[in-house]
Design a protein around this motif. Sequence first.
Motif: not given
Length: 212
Positions: A127-147
Amino acid sequence: MNHFLRFLFYTVIVRPVLLIVLGLHVRHRERLPSAGPALLVANHNSHLDALVLAALFPTRLLSIVRPVAAEDYFFRNRVLKWFALSVVGIIPIPRIVCGGRDPLAPVCDALSAGEIVILFPEGSRGEPERLGEFKTGVCHLAKRLPDVPVLPVFMHGFGKALPKGEAVLVPFFCDVFVGEPVRWGGDKQAFLAELGGRMNELAAEGRFPAWE
């Protein structure tokens, strides 16, 4: 050839539209990475979002700026698939994983190759301008490529300029807020909390009234 088409698309179509039709205001533009790899994490309300973020980068970097997009949506027909891959330069990922396929492998490959990736961790447009819950994919990317730095970006107004399900662009003042990089610290919940907190801080900078 693809790089030339991308250059024409952004310089002849996207940037003029942003300048002439939309009143775009970018805050903290200097925080945008001047080289890859980097992961831009933004809220998602409109098909304009990925195009706007890519257009913020100088022309010399357009060839390495790649938005992540749903494979099933952009592969519905040959023309749309060609445009998404060749002109916009999307990284297609499946929404439904089967057969042991790693959906994040193409994103990791792009980051490992030094590209700048645009990711919308809410998944689909909300919905416009309503921040939804983040899925965990971004965590997996950050964990795999921490730099790889993860930059939160809050976008405001694009859900009104081109709402979900609409095809006509409405002139509307829009804002983009670029945050400071977030680094993986080893804990998924802490990482998501920090990323969400940064997004809320960026949203608060605008002091925007609630949509009616």
